[in-house]
Design a protein around this motif. Structure first.
Motif, PDB file in Angstrom:
ATOM      1  N   LYS A  53       9.634 -39.066 -56.705  1.00 31.34           N
ATOM      2  CA  LYS A  53       9.029 -38.013 -55.879  1.00 31.34           C
ATOM      3  C   LYS A  53       9.506 -36.619 -56.271  1.00 31.34           C
ATOM      4  CE  LYS A  53       8.466 -39.265 -51.397  1.00 31.34           C
ATOM      5  NZ  LYS A  53       8.954 -39.584 -50.050  1.00 31.34           N
ATOM      6  N   THR A  54      10.290 -36.541 -57.352  1.00 35.19           N
ATOM      7  CA  THR A  54      10.867 -35.246 -57.708  1.00 35.19           C
ATOM      8  C   THR A  54      10.134 -34.640 -58.895  1.00 35.19           C
ATOM      9  OG1 THR A  54      13.012 -36.030 -56.940  1.00 35.19           O
ATOM     10  CG2 THR A  54      13.010 -34.051 -58.309  1.00 35.19           C
ATOM     11  N   ILE A  55       9.809 -33.362 -58.780  1.00 33.23           N
ATOM     12  CA  ILE A  55       9.192 -32.633 -59.887  1.00 33.23           C
ATOM     13  C   ILE A  55      10.018 -31.374 -60.136  1.00 33.23           C
ATOM     14  CG2 ILE A  55       7.138 -31.373 -60.663  1.00 33.23           C
ATOM     15  CD1 ILE A  55       5.536 -33.475 -58.975  1.00 33.23           C
ATOM     16  N   GLY A  56      10.497 -31.254 -61.365  1.00 39.80           N
ATOM     17  CA  GLY A  56      11.325 -30.105 -61.736  1.00 39.80           C
ATOM     18  C   GLY A  56      10.505 -29.063 -62.478  1.00 39.80           C
ATOM     19  N   ILE A  57      10.862 -27.811 -62.268  1.00 42.86           N
ATOM     20  CA  ILE A  57      10.217 -26.726 -63.014  1.00 42.86           C
ATOM     21  C   ILE A  57      11.306 -26.049 -63.848  1.00 42.86           C
ATOM     22  CG2 ILE A  57       8.677 -24.734 -62.894  1.00 42.86           C
ATOM     23  CD1 ILE A  57       7.533 -26.975 -61.189  1.00 42.86           C
ATOM     24  N   SER A  58      11.168 -26.152 -65.167  1.00 46.02           N
ATOM     25  CA  SER A  58      12.184 -25.548 -66.031  1.00 46.02           C
ATOM     26  C   SER A  58      11.744 -24.143 -66.431  1.00 46.02           C
ATOM     27  CB  SER A  58      12.458 -26.440 -67.246  1.00 46.02           C
ATOM     28  OG  SER A  58      11.297 -26.602 -68.031  1.00 46.02           O
ATOM     29  N   PRO A  59      12.705 -23.305 -66.813  1.00 44.82           N
ATOM     30  CA  PRO A  59      12.434 -21.875 -67.025  1.00 44.82           C
ATOM     31  C   PRO A  59      12.333 -21.557 -68.511  1.00 44.82           C
ATOM     32  CG  PRO A  59      14.762 -22.218 -66.992  1.00 44.82           C
ATOM     33  CD  PRO A  59      14.133 -23.594 -66.991  1.00 44.82           C
ATOM     34  N   ASP A  73       9.386 -36.130 -63.762  1.00 45.96           N
ATOM     35  CA  ASP A  73       8.280 -35.310 -64.240  1.00 45.96           C
ATOM     36  C   ASP A  73       8.679 -33.835 -64.185  1.00 45.96           C
ATOM     37  OD1 ASP A  73       6.701 -37.450 -64.784  1.00 45.96           O
ATOM     38  OD2 ASP A  73       5.244 -37.116 -63.174  1.00 45.96           O
ATOM     39  N   TRP A  74       8.248 -33.115 -65.202  1.00 45.44           N
ATOM     40  CA  TRP A  74       8.642 -31.699 -65.322  1.00 45.44           C
ATOM     41  C   TRP A  74       7.448 -30.817 -65.659  1.00 45.44           C
ATOM     42  CZ3 TRP A  74      13.381 -29.290 -64.784  1.00 45.44           C
ATOM     43  CH2 TRP A  74      14.529 -30.094 -64.794  1.00 45.44           C
ATOM     44  N   TYR A  97       9.587 -33.706 -53.872  1.00 50.58           N
ATOM     45  CA  TYR A  97      10.801 -32.888 -53.920  1.00 50.58           C
ATOM     46  C   TYR A  97      10.692 -31.980 -55.151  1.00 50.58           C
ATOM     47  CZ  TYR A  97      12.804 -35.858 -50.320  1.00 50.58           C
ATOM     48  OH  TYR A  97      13.048 -36.509 -49.137  1.00 50.58           O
ATOM     49  N   VAL A  98      10.430 -30.720 -54.905  1.00 53.81           N
ATOM     50  CA  VAL A  98      10.168 -29.786 -55.998  1.00 53.81           C
ATOM     51  C   VAL A  98      11.355 -28.835 -56.127  1.00 53.81           C
ATOM     52  CG1 VAL A  98       8.549 -28.076 -56.926  1.00 53.81           C
ATOM     53  CG2 VAL A  98       7.713 -29.891 -55.389  1.00 53.81           C
ATOM     54  N   PHE A  99      11.830 -28.667 -57.361  1.00 53.26           N
ATOM     55  CA  PHE A  99      12.888 -27.677 -57.562  1.00 53.26           C
ATOM     56  C   PHE A  99      12.621 -26.843 -58.802  1.00 53.26           C
ATOM     57  CE2 PHE A  99      14.497 -31.225 -60.125  1.00 53.26           C
ATOM     58  CZ  PHE A  99      15.043 -30.595 -61.238  1.00 53.26           C
ATOM     59  N   THR A 100      13.090 -25.598 -58.779  1.00 59.59           N
ATOM     60  CA  THR A 100      13.096 -24.768 -59.984  1.00 59.59           C
ATOM     61  C   THR A 100      14.538 -24.669 -60.463  1.00 59.59           C
ATOM     62  OG1 THR A 100      13.505 -22.607 -58.960  1.00 59.59           O
ATOM     63  CG2 THR A 100      11.218 -23.360 -59.047  1.00 59.59           C
TER      64      THR A 100
ATOM     65  N   GLY B 207       4.783 -37.421 -60.348  1.00 55.45           N
ATOM     66  CA  GLY B 207       6.005 -38.134 -59.961  1.00 55.45           C
ATOM     67  C   GLY B 207       6.211 -39.319 -60.892  1.00 55.45           C
ATOM     68  N   LYS B 208       7.357 -39.322 -61.593  1.00 57.22           N
ATOM     69  CA  LYS B 208       7.592 -40.345 -62.616  1.00 57.22           C
ATOM     70  C   LYS B 208       7.891 -41.701 -61.992  1.00 57.22           C
ATOM     71  CE  LYS B 208      10.642 -42.204 -65.993  1.00 57.22           C
ATOM     72  NZ  LYS B 208      10.249 -43.539 -65.461  1.00 57.22           N
ATOM     73  N   THR B 209       7.043 -42.664 -62.277  1.00 56.78           N
ATOM     74  CA  THR B 209       7.264 -44.011 -61.768  1.00 56.78           C
ATOM     75  C   THR B 209       7.920 -44.852 -62.864  1.00 56.78           C
ATOM     76  OG1 THR B 209       4.954 -44.370 -62.340  1.00 56.78           O
ATOM     77  CG2 THR B 209       5.460 -44.078 -60.014  1.00 56.78           C
ATOM     78  N   ALA B 210       8.441 -46.018 -62.470  1.00 59.14           N
ATOM     79  CA  ALA B 210       9.187 -46.862 -63.408  1.00 59.14           C
ATOM     80  C   ALA B 210       8.311 -47.364 -64.556  1.00 59.14           C
ATOM     81  CB  ALA B 210       9.796 -48.033 -62.650  1.00 59.14           C
ATOM     82  N   ASP B 211       6.992 -47.395 -64.339  1.00 59.43           N
ATOM     83  CA  ASP B 211       6.105 -48.001 -65.337  1.00 59.43           C
ATOM     84  C   ASP B 211       5.596 -47.029 -66.408  1.00 59.43           C
ATOM     85  OD1 ASP B 211       4.579 -46.520 -63.635  1.00 59.43           O
ATOM     86  OD2 ASP B 211       3.030 -48.038 -63.318  1.00 59.43           O
ATOM     87  N   ARG B 212       6.067 -45.798 -66.380  1.00 58.89           N
ATOM     88  CA  ARG B 212       5.616 -44.874 -67.427  1.00 58.89           C
ATOM     89  C   ARG B 212       6.730 -43.881 -67.785  1.00 58.89           C
ATOM     90  NH1 ARG B 212       5.041 -39.769 -65.390  1.00 58.89           N
ATOM     91  NH2 ARG B 212       3.998 -39.410 -63.393  1.00 58.89           N
ATOM     92  N   PRO B 213       6.664 -43.327 -69.019  1.00 61.94           N
ATOM     93  CA  PRO B 213       7.629 -42.276 -69.364  1.00 61.94           C
ATOM     94  C   PRO B 213       7.351 -41.019 -68.559  1.00 61.94           C
ATOM     95  CG  PRO B 213       6.031 -42.585 -71.150  1.00 61.94           C
ATOM     96  CD  PRO B 213       5.724 -43.631 -70.120  1.00 61.94           C
ATOM     97  N   ARG B 214       8.314 -40.134 -68.486  1.00 61.20           N
ATOM     98  CA  ARG B 214       8.112 -38.926 -67.687  1.00 61.20           C
ATOM     99  C   ARG B 214       7.033 -38.046 -68.318  1.00 61.20           C
ATOM    100  NH1 ARG B 214      12.664 -38.563 -70.425  1.00 61.20           N
ATOM    101  NH2 ARG B 214      13.161 -36.745 -71.711  1.00 61.20           N
TER     102      ARG B 214
END
Lengths: 254, 361
Positions: A53-59, A73-74, A97-100, B207-214
């Motif tokens: 549920k977390t998505i990061g935003i990189s700078p 995920d980013w 859950y989103v963070f920068t 949202g990254k799940t266990a079944d795929r790369p990020r």
């Protein structure tokens, strides 16, 4: 004497790397604070069970490649714009859950408009602000947070506050905005500081779950390459010179 | 039952966005397109479809919100007018570089600089030739009516997701501000989060799940060899778009001895000019590019074989004329006629320009 191989056993394991941290070799300089902060964020994500549920935003800055190190995920933002991206992700995926994760050039110079307005709107996100008072990635130029008299490659005779202004203590500004819920200044130069910083990160992520608005964590950080000091000396220099201007502690906790 | 309404071009952009299942609009006020954000905030689509509407702190923030939303795999859009679109160029090239779909509407006004709030077509180069840095293309649609303002919202999203590339509606102050009868599109529901994963889950940050790369939305590749490979991939995509997505309209071309090439509101003026010219016995037709990228190069080449001369009519100092000349490649005479800085040519002026520059000239 027992062989080392006899000691490496599951039952003797007292610490291991969180699986949210990838096996990629970090590009950060030895002694840099980024690696520690990455690890703490990764551990909190694992402990809270929010990897999916977390998505990061990189700078843009030294941590531009943060997406290589945390297995989530980013989105990689343009310089300074991470809070705008995070705004959209937060609005479109309110349960995520989103963070920068931003440096001082990114957040306090080119991205001042985006961070002020995202915090003022109270976007339900966490902002990590890594302040090492210098542009590390581009080779040690003056930042808005560079200390008075501090030499950098674009202030080779030391920052002249008459022409370039005083350090922008942006976290104090952010704390005044009604959209922010939790504003704190941390560091990771001692084991105690690391533990404290991790607690702050955990609290900030929990605030997202409770829809409390923006949580803002400044980490006063070292850049031994940019500062031209070894890692130990960098930590000492940070405590002596940075802490009086960027005083560690909570600025706001509602 | 089809639903017809008398609406402003700008208003219909907002209406069409809601009806096509758009997930979010991020904008900043600027004349002559503020009605888009105004209509959306008045309509409150978040109550109806859950669509997010947010007035950003700047055009820069708005386009970067679009990046954030697009990277989520959702249908997101922004709109602005020329000076604001200049500010968005940074975000647009990042979107193109990260291969993210989105819709950008430019209701063009006269420039350069702050220029004027009156209509112009002087952002053709910016829209079609790049605008931001790097080798990239936008899919550019040029509406010539309020109806096409409606239709191209859905089409723009469709093409942008098909090719994972930003699409732009290149309109102008005339089309944005004028009222016409419009047949509204049927209502399509927004994609559910499950549909987003099914359709775009291979690349979107859901949202990254266990079944795929990020999944990582980025335009960064520090390895030059890999960056070159990526650029080859982009170029192959643009080539495919050029081959498959060209759209244009021909009017009165069958017996034409002369040809107008014009898009958007200029093409409407040319339609009247055709009537006036034909009353004088001048057989002139119109080729109206609907897509500005991909450009109807072949169609113009074919017409160049048949006519004695071509006049491009633009509300600019002469931008699209370069693409007409490239297509024609010296086969016949190509001249440009334009009014600019917010001035709109009259049909009579266009006929006179045809006579002076092409027929006599």
């Amino acid at each position: 004497m027992s062989d080392i191989k006899d000691i490496i056993k599951e039952e003797n394991l007292v610490y291991k790397k969180t699986k949210v941290l990838t096996d990629n070799v970090m590009h950060y300089c030895p002694g840099c604070s980024h690696g520690v902060v990455h690890k703490l964020i990764a551990e909190v994500i694992e402990e809270m069970g929010i990897q999916e549920k977390t998505i990061g935003i990189s700078p843009v800055g030294c941590s531009v490649l943060a997406y290589n190190y945390l297995d989530i995920d980013w989105q990689e933002a343009a310089h300074g714009r991470a809070p705008a991206l995070a705004t959209a992700v937060n609005r479109l995926y309110p349960e995520k859950y989103v963070f920068t994760y931003q440096g001082d050039g990114d957040l306090a110079s080119i991205g001042t408009a985006e961070i002020i307005h995202a915090c003022n709107r109270g976007e339900n996100i966490v902002v990590f602000f890594i302040n090492n008072a210098i542009y590390g990635m581009t080779g040690g130029q003056m930042a808005p947070t560079t200390l008075p008299g501090m030499p950098t490659s674009t202030s080779p005779y030391g920052r002249d506050v008459k022409t370039t202004g005083q350090p922008l203590v942006i976290t104090e500004l952010i704390a005044q905005l009604p959209g922010t819920n939790y504003v704190t200044r941390q560091a990771v130069h001692t084991p105690a500081a690391v533990r404290k910083c991790k607690k702050a990160i955990r609290k900030a992520f929990e605030n997202i779950g409770q829809k409390k608005g923006t949580s803002f964590i400044e980490v006063v950080a070292t850049c031994n390459s940019g500062w031209k000091l070894n890692p130990v000396k960098s930590n000492e220099w940070m405590v002596e010179n940075m802490f009086p201007v960027y005083k560690p502690g909570d600025l706001k906790d509602e | 039952m089809a639903e017809y309404k008398l609406m402003k071009g700008n208003e219909v952009i907002a209406e069409a966005a809601i009806r096509c299942g758009c997930d979010a609009y991020f904008g900043y006020p600027i004349t002559p397109q503020s009605e888009i954000l105004e209509t959306l905030t008045l309509r409150q689509p978040w109550l109806e479809t859950g669509m997010v509407v947010l007035q950003a702190e700047s055009e820069v923030a708005a386009i970067n919100m679009v990046y954030g939303g697009a990277a989520c795999g959702k249908k997101v859009m922004t709109s602005s007018s020329s000076p604001g679109i200049s500010l968005k160029q940074e975000g647009i090239t990042y979107l193109a570089g990260a291969e993210l779909p989105c819709l950008v509407v430019n209701v063009v006004r006269g420039g350069p600089g702050l220029g004027t709030i009156q209509p112009a077509q002087s952002d053709y180069f910016q829209a079609v030739k790049g605008g931001g840095h790097g080798d990239y293309k936008l899919i550019v649609l040029a509406p010539a009516s309020v109806q096409e303002m409606n239709d191209f919202v859905d089409l723009g999203f469709e093409l942008s997701f098909k090719y994972r590339n930003p699409a732009m509606i290149l309109s102008d102050g005339v089309i944005g501000q004028m009222m016409e009868k419009v047949k509204l599109s049927p209502v399509k529901p927004r994609w559910t989060d499950e549909e987003v994963i099914k359709l775009n889950g291979s690349w979107a940050t859901t949202g990254k799940t266990a079944d795929r790369p990020r999944n990582v939305a980025t335009s960064l590749e520090l390895d030059s060899a890999r960056q070159e490979q990526f650029n080859h991939k982009l170029q192959a995509k643009y080539k495919e778009i050029q081959e498959k997505e060209v759209r244009f309209e021909k009017i009165a071309c069958d017996d034409a001895e002369y040809l107008f090439v014009a898009y958007g509101s200029s093409s409407r003026i040319c339609q009247k000019a055709i009537d006036l010219a034909r009353e004088k016995g001048i057989k002139v037709g119109l080729l109206r590019p609907i897509t500005l990228f991909p450009y109807p190069t072949k169609a113009i080449q074919e017409m160049a074989e048949k006519v004695k001369g071509i006049l491009t009519v633009e509300m600019s100092a002469g931008q699209m004329v370069e693409d007409v000349r490239l297509a024609v490649n010296g086969k016949v005479k190509v001249e440009h006629f334009g009014r600019f800085g917010g001035m709109i040519p009259s049909p009579n002026e266009v006929v006179k320009a045809l006579e002076d520059l092409i027929i006599k000239g």
